[in-house]
Design a protein around this motif. Structure first.
Motif, PDB file in Angstrom:
ATOM      1  N   LEU A 156      68.951  62.534  23.469  1.00 53.89           N
ATOM      2  CA  LEU A 156      67.981  62.177  24.498  1.00 53.89           C
ATOM      3  C   LEU A 156      67.031  61.077  24.063  1.00 53.89           C
ATOM      4  N   ALA A 157      66.639  61.043  22.797  1.00 59.78           N
ATOM      5  CA  ALA A 157      65.721  60.001  22.328  1.00 59.78           C
ATOM      6  C   ALA A 157      66.314  58.610  22.550  1.00 59.78           C
ATOM      7  N   ALA A 158      67.632  58.484  22.390  1.00 60.44           N
ATOM      8  CA  ALA A 158      68.308  57.214  22.658  1.00 60.44           C
ATOM      9  C   ALA A 158      68.530  57.013  24.148  1.00 60.44           C
ATOM     10  N   LEU A 159      68.911  58.066  24.830  1.00 59.05           N
ATOM     11  CA  LEU A 159      69.172  57.965  26.275  1.00 59.05           C
ATOM     12  C   LEU A 159      67.955  57.483  27.044  1.00 59.05           C
ATOM     13  N   ASN A 160      66.794  57.921  26.646  1.00 57.91           N
ATOM     14  CA  ASN A 160      65.583  57.505  27.361  1.00 57.91           C
ATOM     15  C   ASN A 160      65.455  55.990  27.375  1.00 57.91           C
ATOM     16  N   GLU A 161      65.747  55.361  26.243  1.00 59.15           N
ATOM     17  CA  GLU A 161      65.629  53.903  26.168  1.00 59.15           C
ATOM     18  C   GLU A 161      66.745  53.205  26.931  1.00 59.15           C
ATOM     19  N   GLY A 197      57.598  57.676  30.935  1.00 61.41           N
ATOM     20  CA  GLY A 197      58.195  58.811  31.617  1.00 61.41           C
ATOM     21  C   GLY A 197      57.471  60.084  31.243  1.00 61.41           C
ATOM     22  N   THR A 198      57.779  61.137  31.971  1.00 66.72           N
ATOM     23  CA  THR A 198      57.253  62.455  31.628  1.00 66.72           C
ATOM     24  C   THR A 198      58.299  63.498  31.987  1.00 66.72           C
TER      25      THR A 198
END
Length: 251
Positions: A156-161, A197-198
């Protein structure tokens, strides 16, 4: 309508989905299934080819999006790293009003998706060959989409970007994940904040027949994407935005 299709329709009803033109839409799902199996013999699209499993683990699983966002009130959707077209194409078949953009970095997958779109008869679907980091820099895609999705693409940390730059302010990114998300959810909090985002909700589901767990992580976009993001192609996956990474805006 055979038993697999009847079960599928019943399960969609549990998600609040009623097909508007069931005979036509079920034939579209069936045509999609046939193409998936046919092309899978030439290229690696999926390890799941048994018909009932495709209907549950790909088609139904894709449509669980309806449990966390109102797809009837959604106008535009981008699917990042779509692979064999999940979740975007099942969502398009069930909700034909949607304007869909699919982004994938592998040209032969894009060719498959274009074949499905053409053969199944889906309008307003654009299949883009490109890296998400580059496509989201283009004005016609940046901060544009009501809904953005990614299914089993990366942590997810990569997906967010990769995904949040596509979402309009006030729109939603839904990451579709498997069973164990506690650790990656925690490590993603920094990148969510950096990308305006949140995390609004995390919903756990079970596949009705097979029983395995799924998680839908719902992230609201609170502001436009900062100019520093996304970083150059490859960096979001190699060096995700996490606390202490020291990569908060390098290019």
């Amino acid at each position: 309508m055979d038993q697999i299709q009847r079960d599928f329709v019943d399960r969609l009803a549990d998600l609040g989905i009623v097909l508007s033109e069931p005979a036509q839409q079920l034939e579209q799902f069936e045509a999609y299934y046939r193409l998936l199996v046919e092309w899978n013999e030439k290229m690696n699209l999926t390890g799941i080819t048994e018909r009932s499993a495709v209907y549950e683990k790909h088609f139904y699983d894709s449509l669980t999006l309806a449990s966390v966002t109102d797809l009837r009130d959604t106008a535009s959707m981008a699917d990042i790293g779509s692979g064999a077209g999940f979740p975007s194409l099942p969502v398009k078949i069930a909700f034909p009003h949607l304007k869909i953009t699919i982004v994938d970095a592998l040209a032969k997958r894009i060719r498959f998706l274009e074949e499905v779109v053409s053969s199944v008869g889906l309008a307003n679907v654009v299949c883009l060959h490109g890296r998400a980091e580059e496509v989201s820099r283009k004005s016609e895609h940046r901060d544009r989409y009501d809904l953005v999705t990614a299914r089993a693409v990366a942590r997810l940390a990569a997906l967010n970007e990769l995904c949040l730059p596509f979402v309009r302010t006030g729109g939603t990114f839904v990451a579709m994940k498997g069973s164990d998300i506690t650790e990656e959810l925690e490590e993603s909090l920094y990148s969510v904040k950096q990308l305006n985002g949140t995390i609004r909700d995390t919903v756990q589901l079970q596949l009705p027949e097979e029983g395995s767990a799924r998680h839908l992580i719902v992230i609201a976009k609170t502001g436009s994407t900062p100019k520093a993001y996304p970083r150059k192609p490859g960096l979001p996956l190699k060096q995700p935005l996490v606390i202490g990474s020291g990569k908060t805006g390098s290019s």
